[in-house]
Motif scaffolding. Structure first.
Motif, mmCIF file in Angstrom:
data_model
loop_
_atom_site.group_PDB
_atom_site.id
_atom_site.type_symbol
_atom_site.label_atom_id
_atom_site.label_comp_id
_atom_site.label_asym_id
_atom_site.label_seq_id
_atom_site.Cartn_x
_atom_site.Cartn_y
_atom_site.Cartn_z
ATOM 1 N N ARG A 54 0.961 -1.323 -0.049
ATOM 2 C CA ARG A 54 0.031 0.094 -0.072
ATOM 3 C C ARG A 54 0.841 1.421 -0.069
ATOM 4 N NH1 ARG A 54 -0.968 1.802 5.522
ATOM 5 N NH2 ARG A 54 0.301 0.701 6.981
ATOM 6 N N ASN B 72 -0.008 5.074 1.446
ATOM 7 C CA ASN B 72 -0.048 5.836 2.528
ATOM 8 C C ASN B 72 1.333 6.642 2.669
ATOM 9 O OD1 ASN B 72 -1.289 6.794 4.921
ATOM 10 N ND2 ASN B 72 -0.385 4.813 6.444
ATOM 11 N N GLU C 295 -5.894 5.110 14.541
ATOM 12 C CA GLU C 295 -5.904 4.227 13.849
ATOM 13 C C GLU C 295 -5.881 4.874 12.111
ATOM 14 O OE1 GLU C 295 -5.788 0.639 13.948
ATOM 15 O OE2 GLU C 295 -5.023 1.485 15.907
ATOM 16 N N ILE C 296 -6.453 6.022 12.002
ATOM 17 C CA ILE C 296 -6.208 6.610 10.738
ATOM 18 C C ILE C 296 -5.236 6.741 9.832
ATOM 19 C CG2 ILE C 296 -6.793 8.902 11.418
ATOM 20 C CD1 ILE C 296 -8.867 9.558 9.277
ATOM 21 N N TYR D 227 -2.724 4.744 9.693
ATOM 22 C CA TYR D 227 -2.382 3.627 9.078
ATOM 23 C C TYR D 227 -3.093 3.581 7.744
ATOM 24 C CZ TYR D 227 -0.383 1.322 13.182
ATOM 25 O OH TYR D 227 0.297 0.915 14.354
ATOM 26 N N GLU D 228 -4.266 4.413 7.361
ATOM 27 C CA GLU D 228 -4.985 4.245 6.429
ATOM 28 C C GLU D 228 -4.533 4.814 5.310
ATOM 29 O OE1 GLU D 228 -9.323 5.360 5.599
ATOM 30 O OE2 GLU D 228 -9.244 5.060 7.586
ATOM 31 N N GLU D 229 -4.800 3.966 3.971
ATOM 32 C CA GLU D 229 -4.260 4.398 2.734
ATOM 33 C C GLU D 229 -5.544 5.021 2.119
ATOM 34 O OE1 GLU D 229 -2.237 3.353 -1.658
ATOM 35 O OE2 GLU D 229 -3.229 1.793 -0.496
ATOM 36 N N PHE D 230 -5.785 6.100 1.829
ATOM 37 C CA PHE D 230 -7.007 6.821 1.359
ATOM 38 C C PHE D 230 -7.612 6.414 -0.021
ATOM 39 C CE2 PHE D 230 -6.115 10.364 4.544
ATOM 40 C CZ PHE D 230 -6.411 9.463 5.737
#
Length: 397
Positions: free
Chosen positions: A206, A208, A288-289, A291-294
């Motif tokens: 990913r 991110n 946690e956000i 870590y997120e790939e948008f």
């Protein structure tokens, strides 16, 4: 196993493919329209990757033409050694054999990835997504035509029309020998392949990606790098996170102006506690956000105390793909670049350059976030393994 084709033969097939793509340009675009019309999902980045227009066909033609002009990646000497007993030892690059490429929504992968695998002497198994089936089958038909016209077996390029269950069964118990699998797509696809595959897998992970605006940043460069990093939301080299040094002079003014520019481009801006409070933004609900790939018109801006804290934060949350420091301080840039654990690290430049073509490799098969056996863009010269050639005249040990 297919016998290795001569480099002349491989190049002829690639050039023939370029000619056929030009000849069948309108047919490819028309067939792709049927895939676009049939797509009922709401994933904007997938829809963007699915589309084939004139510019996309131009890119496909350019990719195979360029591949035909590149040196043969097979049989390149990597090491040689003359043994005391007179044996001559060489280590040379060798093709893998059969490479399986599993991908979603991108018909151009059917050209570029197959071309890279073919040029490096491999048989290719293509497993595309159902959303691009018609486009992919048309392109595979052209590969077969190019192979036939060059009096070569169409076995070199094979399309696997499998559903999820059949794909899983093939990964667990392949009905033919597979030497390497390259999944290209989202995290779910990659996790699925890793879980079921019985041979080596190159992880194209990913994104991110992070931009760190250091306290000694040139603010014009910072804005350009962030805006450019958000210019193509479906790309794995897009920017999702921005960390602003809390000691940046004119910090408040800079952040306010950056937010307004992002909003002009309809990009949703989220902030950590400090940034959201100072700028009236929606605050994030949990860490946690990070870590997120948008893969979306969305960006998260946070405040950070130092370069050291930034390095720790990026190494914890990023996808291991690309990261940037914007600073005029060379020493700080060096510390950042040496200690950040991502495949590509940038000083005062955009993450959008993490791409085989942009980094001088020609095209790319995928962008690896693994450390074995190649990290970052995987070009033609990386889609090989190696082999030892030992010449003797009766030596025994």
């Amino acid at each position: 196993m297919n016998t290795l084709l001569s480099i002349e033969k491989r190049n002829s097939v690639l050039l023939k493919m370029a000619a056929l793509l030009e000849q069948e340009r309108q047919a490819i675009i028309a067939i792709n329209k049927t895939d676009l019309e049939a797509y009922k999902g709401d994933d904007i980045s997938m829809f963007d990757r699915l589309k084939v227009d004139d510019a996309k066909v131009d890119e496909m033609i350019k990719a195979v033409t360029h591949l035909a002009s590149q040196d043969d990646p097979v049989g390149v000497e990597r090491f040689s050694f003359k043994h005391d007993n007179g044996m001559q030892v060489y280590n040379k690059t060798a093709s893998f054999g059969t490479v399986l490429i599993i991908y979603e929504s991108r018909p151009d992968v059917t050209v570029e990835a197959a071309g890279i695998a073919f040029k490096s002497g491999n048989k290719i198994l293509l497993k595309g997504g159902k959303e691009s089936l018609n486009s992919n089958l048309k392109i595979v038909e052209l590969w077969h035509q190019a192979l036939k016209e060059e009096h070569t077996s169409t076995d070199w390029v094979e399309y696997l029309q499998f559903n999820r269950t059949e794909t899983q069964a093939f990964l667990e118990k392949p009905t033919q020998k597979v030497d390497l699998i390259v999944p290209r797509g989202g995290e779910r696809l990659i996790a699925f392949v890793k879980q079921h595959a019985t041979c080596p897998v190159i992880i194209s992970g990913r994104g991110n990606n992070f931009v760190y605006v250091h306290k000694e940043a040139d603010l014009d460069i910072a804005v350009d790098v962030i805006m450019n990093g958000k210019s193509k939301i479906s790309a794995c080299n897009a920017v999702d996170k921005v960390l602003i040094d809390q000691n940046l002079p004119n910090k408040q003014e800079f952040v306010a102006s950056l937010i307004s520019k992002l909003k002009d481009f309809k990009i949703e801006v989220l902030g950590d506690a400090a940034i959201s409070k100072a700028n009236g933004l929606e605050a994030i609900k949990s860490d946690e956000i990070w870590y997120e790939e948008f893969l979306d018109y969305k960006i998260l801006i946070g405040e950070i105390a130092s370069n050291t804290d930034t390095i720790a934060m990026i190494n914890k949350y990023s996808g291991g793909h690309s990261s940037v420091i914007v600073t005029s301080n060379e020493a700080e840039a060096k510390i950042f670049m040496e200690n950040i654990d991502t495949a590509a690290v940038y000083h005062n430049a955009s993450t959008r350059f993490t791409d085989g073509g942009q980094l001088g490799l020609g095209g790319e098969l995928a962008i690896s976030t693994d450390k074995l056996h190649q990290r970052g863009p995987i070009g033609l010269q990386h889609l090989v393994t190696n082999k030892w050639y030992v010449h003797g005249n009766g030596q025994i040990r």
